[in-house]
Design an enzyme around this catalytic site. Structure first.
Site, PDB file in Angstrom:
ATOM      1  N   ARG A  86       0.829  -1.212   0.000  1.00 42.53           N
ATOM      2  CA  ARG A  86       0.000   0.000   0.000  1.00 42.53           C
ATOM      3  C   ARG A  86       0.860   1.258   0.000  1.00 42.53           C
ATOM      4  O   ARG A  86       0.506   2.271  -0.614  1.00 42.53           O
ATOM      5  CB  ARG A  86      -0.910  -0.020   1.227  1.00 42.53           C
ATOM      6  CG  ARG A  86      -1.935   1.093   1.296  1.00 42.53           C
ATOM      7  CD  ARG A  86      -2.995   0.767   2.331  1.00 42.53           C
ATOM      8  NE  ARG A  86      -3.983   1.822   2.448  1.00 42.53           N
ATOM      9  CZ  ARG A  86      -4.044   2.682   3.465  1.00 42.53           C
ATOM     10  NH1 ARG A  86      -3.175   2.579   4.459  1.00 42.53           N
ATOM     11  NH2 ARG A  86      -4.975   3.610   3.503  1.00 42.53           N
TER      12      ARG A  86
ATOM     13  N   HIS B 203       0.368   4.308  -2.636  1.00 42.75           N
ATOM     14  CA  HIS B 203       0.075   5.688  -2.257  1.00 42.75           C
ATOM     15  C   HIS B 203       1.189   6.636  -2.686  1.00 42.75           C
ATOM     16  O   HIS B 203       0.934   7.822  -2.895  1.00 42.75           O
ATOM     17  CB  HIS B 203      -0.158   5.767  -0.750  1.00 42.75           C
ATOM     18  CG  HIS B 203      -1.520   5.301  -0.337  1.00 42.75           C
ATOM     19  ND1 HIS B 203      -2.297   5.953   0.601  1.00 42.75           N
ATOM     20  CD2 HIS B 203      -2.257   4.241  -0.755  1.00 42.75           C
ATOM     21  CE1 HIS B 203      -3.451   5.314   0.748  1.00 42.75           C
ATOM     22  NE2 HIS B 203      -3.442   4.272  -0.060  1.00 42.75           N
TER      23      HIS B 203
ATOM     24  N   ASN C  97      -3.846   8.850   4.367  1.00 45.38           N
ATOM     25  CA  ASN C  97      -2.622   8.289   4.942  1.00 45.38           C
ATOM     26  C   ASN C  97      -2.525   8.394   6.457  1.00 45.38           C
ATOM     27  O   ASN C  97      -1.888   7.557   7.103  1.00 45.38           O
ATOM     28  CB  ASN C  97      -1.394   8.982   4.336  1.00 45.38           C
ATOM     29  CG  ASN C  97      -1.308   8.820   2.834  1.00 45.38           C
ATOM     30  OD1 ASN C  97      -1.847   7.881   2.267  1.00 45.38           O
ATOM     31  ND2 ASN C  97      -0.637   9.754   2.168  1.00 45.38           N
TER      32      ASN C  97
ATOM     33  N   HIS D 101      -6.124  -6.000  -2.363  1.00 42.55           N
ATOM     34  CA  HIS D 101      -6.933  -6.106  -1.146  1.00 42.55           C
ATOM     35  C   HIS D 101      -7.207  -7.553  -0.754  1.00 42.55           C
ATOM     36  O   HIS D 101      -8.003  -7.810   0.140  1.00 42.55           O
ATOM     37  CB  HIS D 101      -8.264  -5.359  -1.325  1.00 42.55           C
ATOM     38  CG  HIS D 101      -8.125  -3.871  -1.237  1.00 42.55           C
ATOM     39  ND1 HIS D 101      -9.173  -2.998  -1.415  1.00 42.55           N
ATOM     40  CD2 HIS D 101      -7.035  -3.095  -0.980  1.00 42.55           C
ATOM     41  CE1 HIS D 101      -8.742  -1.756  -1.291  1.00 42.55           C
ATOM     42  NE2 HIS D 101      -7.454  -1.787  -1.029  1.00 42.55           N
TER      43      HIS D 101
END
Length: 336
Positions: free
Chosen positions: A72, A76, A104, A203
């Site tokens: 992740r 990001h 975040n 996910h």
């Protein structure tokens, strides 16, 4: 005696000259002319991938959830001005870092893992390996250590000199996004609808706080939470109501095989058991094209793996800083 035209002799001399140049020259040339390549550190830091893998392996052994967190972190990072390690920068007097952006804050993890790996690399190969490349390699290794596919990580990125909190708030998809919003946000950074569905498969590992899907829990039935299975909804309501800690309770993104990188995530969506609204949206009525991809990946895990690998390489190549742009940070949290 054969007579060669002057131009032919010149070309022959050039070819002979090029053949004598060490491979290191070409590696450095690719690093300074804007190319990413799998062997970018072959001569300058040949042990880079082994060092990163060892760091990730230890971190995941200590905390299995860290695999999803490192994946992740790379995601990001790439969604804000490309894959340039801007997400790792702390606040300065001239800008607010991305760590405090809404997607975040109190959510991104793994910074200390990247710090430890960077420290090892600075000892082995000082001022050589970028933080942005560490993020890309660590993301791949996290998938592999979770039972997922491997791929060649293209390297040669450099690190940014600034971060952009505003762009992090704007670009990173929210957990309650609908299909149209998801497609738009991915396309805005150069990724297709197919990339979006494939990358959403990340996910299949990791957890999410109840606060990220709390709006789905307020209804009394699945009709109040479109697409959500009734029994699954009830189990989430029970989980998230057991502890009154500001919705900080964690739920598995894939409750069937939570620590294994596989295609179960897509099977869950078709059963109405997607944890986040943005997950379940992929099979909603307004997402026919995305539903077709979900069905393909649910039926064929190899198709998912292949498309996921392709999309990860594509995402990792978004707007990289190369050549003389940016810098190779000594410490991933601050500029040199």
């Amino acid at each position: 005696m054969v007579q060669y035209p002057f131009c032919a002799l010149l070309m022959l001399s050039l070819l002979i000259f090029l053949a004598t140049i060490p491979n290191a020259f070409f590696t450095q040339a690719c690093l300074t002319t804007g190319y990413l390549r799998a062997d970018a550190y072959q001569t300058r830091c040949p042990g880079v991938e082994a060092i990163v893998f060892a760091g990730v392996e230890q971190a995941v052994a200590d905390d299995p959830r860290m695999a999803a967190s490192l994946l992740r972190l790379h995601f990001h990072d790439c969604f804000v001005n490309g894959c340039d390690a801007s997400v790792l920068l702390d606040d300065t007097l001239t800008f607010e870092g991305e760590k405090t952006a809404a997607p975040n804050l109190n959510s991104l993890r793994g910074f200390e893992v990247i710090d430890a790996i960077k420290s090892e690399l600075e000892f082995a190969c000082p001022e050589t390996v970028s933080c942005a490349d560490i993020l890309a390699i660590a993301a791949r290794d996290s998938v592999v250590l979770s039972g997922g596919p491997t791929w060649q990580v293209l390297m040669g990125r450099r690190d940014s000199l600034f971060a952009n909190k505003g762009l992090a708030n704007k670009n990173i998809p929210a957990p309650n996004s609908d299909v149209a919003t998801l497609v738009s946000k991915f396309q805005n950074v150069g990724l297709s609808q197919k990339d979006m569905v494939a990358l959403s498969g990340g996910h299949t590992i990791g957890k999410a706080r109840c606060s990220t899907f709390s709006t789905r829990l307020k209804g009394s039935s699945s009709s109040d939470s479109p697409g959500l299975d009734k029994d699954f909804l009830a189990s989430l309501q029970q989980l998230c109501s057991e502890f009154d800690n500001n919705n900080m309770t964690l739920a598995e993104l894939d409750f069937v095989t939570p620590a294994t990188f596989d295609n179960q995530y897509y099977t869950n969506l078709l059963s109405g058991e997607g944890l986040l609204a943005s997950d379940q949206a992929l099979v909603a009525e307004d997402g026919i094209a995305t539903r077709n991809l979900v069905e393909t990946y649910a039926e064929d895990p190899q198709a998912f793996f292949e498309d996921f690998k392709t999309s990860m390489v594509k995402m990792g190549s978004l707007k990289p800083l190369t050549g003389k742009s940016g810098q190779i940070r000594h410490n991933c949290r601050i500029m040199n």
